[in-house]
Design a protein around this motif. Structure first.
Motif: not given
Length: 303
Positions: A4-29
């Motif tokens: 879970l990424i809380v505050g999925c904005g300037y940092v959270g969005l590319p973080l989430g994309a990177e984690l998805v690429g690594l095979g994780h299930e990612v939620y952005g709030a």
């Protein structure tokens, strides 16, 4: 991992994309709607939640293995800071207590260091800022460290320097608009971190950060403002900015810190290797990106 990424904005969005690429299930709030398409395009499952409202948190699809709080205060005032950071963090701890994650990472700020003497700062240096918003961040850190001590809450704290990267970088943007001014002799140090490196550091902290530890998330080279602007001037072929008038500088100086923040602990304990070790590599990449996109106007302004 369920993340879970809380505050999925300037940092959270590319973080989430990177984690998805690594095979994780990612939620952005996020607090507000409007970024669902961007999140979905990155493979992130969008959620709408305001962490200052406990009733929003109970609706989220817990449990999560990793939680990252990269929330930011949009308005930036004291009341907003207290609500978003302090109250929001307390609410997250309470909500997660039923099913604690394996790791919780909070992005604080190097603004918690109030030093004005240009000294080198490490994580054990006093965090006694003058500004009330920075004092709220110190209070928030204490709440997290208290939860680590009392109930083994797995919190890791990153004290993040000034973030720059695509379309971000306050002094750089000012310089491009010919609005930059050099205060005094330009000797004040600025501490920076490229957004892509912060993403990498967040992943390193999720993997191997030790609960209860604080890490300075900053690049290898604090730089005096005069040297930063000189490098930009030589790189872009533009004039150096003029000096700020004494009255303006004197008024601003009262609220400014001057320090050199060290990343030694981060590199030693998390083993992170920087993509952009200094501002030179990072801003070279940004200048190149802007040139290719036709976004860079480097005409000399008249003097």
């Amino acid at each position: 991992m369920r993340v879970l990424i809380v505050g999925c904005g300037y940092v959270g969005l590319p973080l989430g994309a990177e984690l998805v690429g690594l095979g994780h299930e990612v939620y952005g709030a996020r607090r507000t709607a409007g970024s669902e398409a961007a999140q979905a395009a990155a493979g992130i499952k969008p959620l709408l939640a305001d962490i200052s409202r406990p009733q929003d948190l109970v609706k989220l699809p817990a449990p999560f293995d990793w939680v990252v709080n990269t929330v930011s205060s949009s308005k930036g005032g004291v009341a907003e800071y207290r609500q978003v950071y302090l109250d929001g963090t307390r609410n997250l701890i309470e909500w997660l207590s039923a099913a604690p994650p394996k790791r919780f990472v909070f992005t604080s700020s190097t603004s918690v260091y109030g030093q004005t003497d240009g000294s080198t700062i490490k994580e054990t240096s006093p965090a006694e800022p003058a500004s009330e918003t920075s004092r709220i961040l110190v209070e928030t850190e204490k709440v997290l460290l208290g939860a680590v001590a009392e109930c083994k809450f797995p919190a890791v704290i990153l004290r993040v320097a000034g973030i720059y990267g695509p379309d971000r970088g306050h002094l750089f943007q000012q310089y491009l608009r010919n609005e930059a001014r050099i205060p005094g002799k330009g000797e004040r140090f600025i501490n920076m971190i490229h957004r892509d490196d912060l993403v990498g550091i967040l992943i390193a902290a999720l993997r191997s950060g030790r609960p209860g530890e604080i890490y300075n998330a900053v690049d290898d080279e604090p730089v005096a403002q005069i040297h930063f602007f000189r490098w930009l001037s030589e790189t872009l072929g533009k004039w150096m900015p003029p000096q700020a008038p004494d009255a303006e500088y004197g008024q601003r100086k009262r609220g400014l810190t001057n320090k050199r923040v060290s990343n030694r602990k981060l590199k030693m304990e998390l083993g992170y290797q920087f993509k952009y070790p200094t501002f030179r590599q990072g801003y070279t990449a940004e200048i190149t990106r802007m040139e290719r996109a036709g976004l860079l106007d480097t005409k000399l302004e008249p003097r």
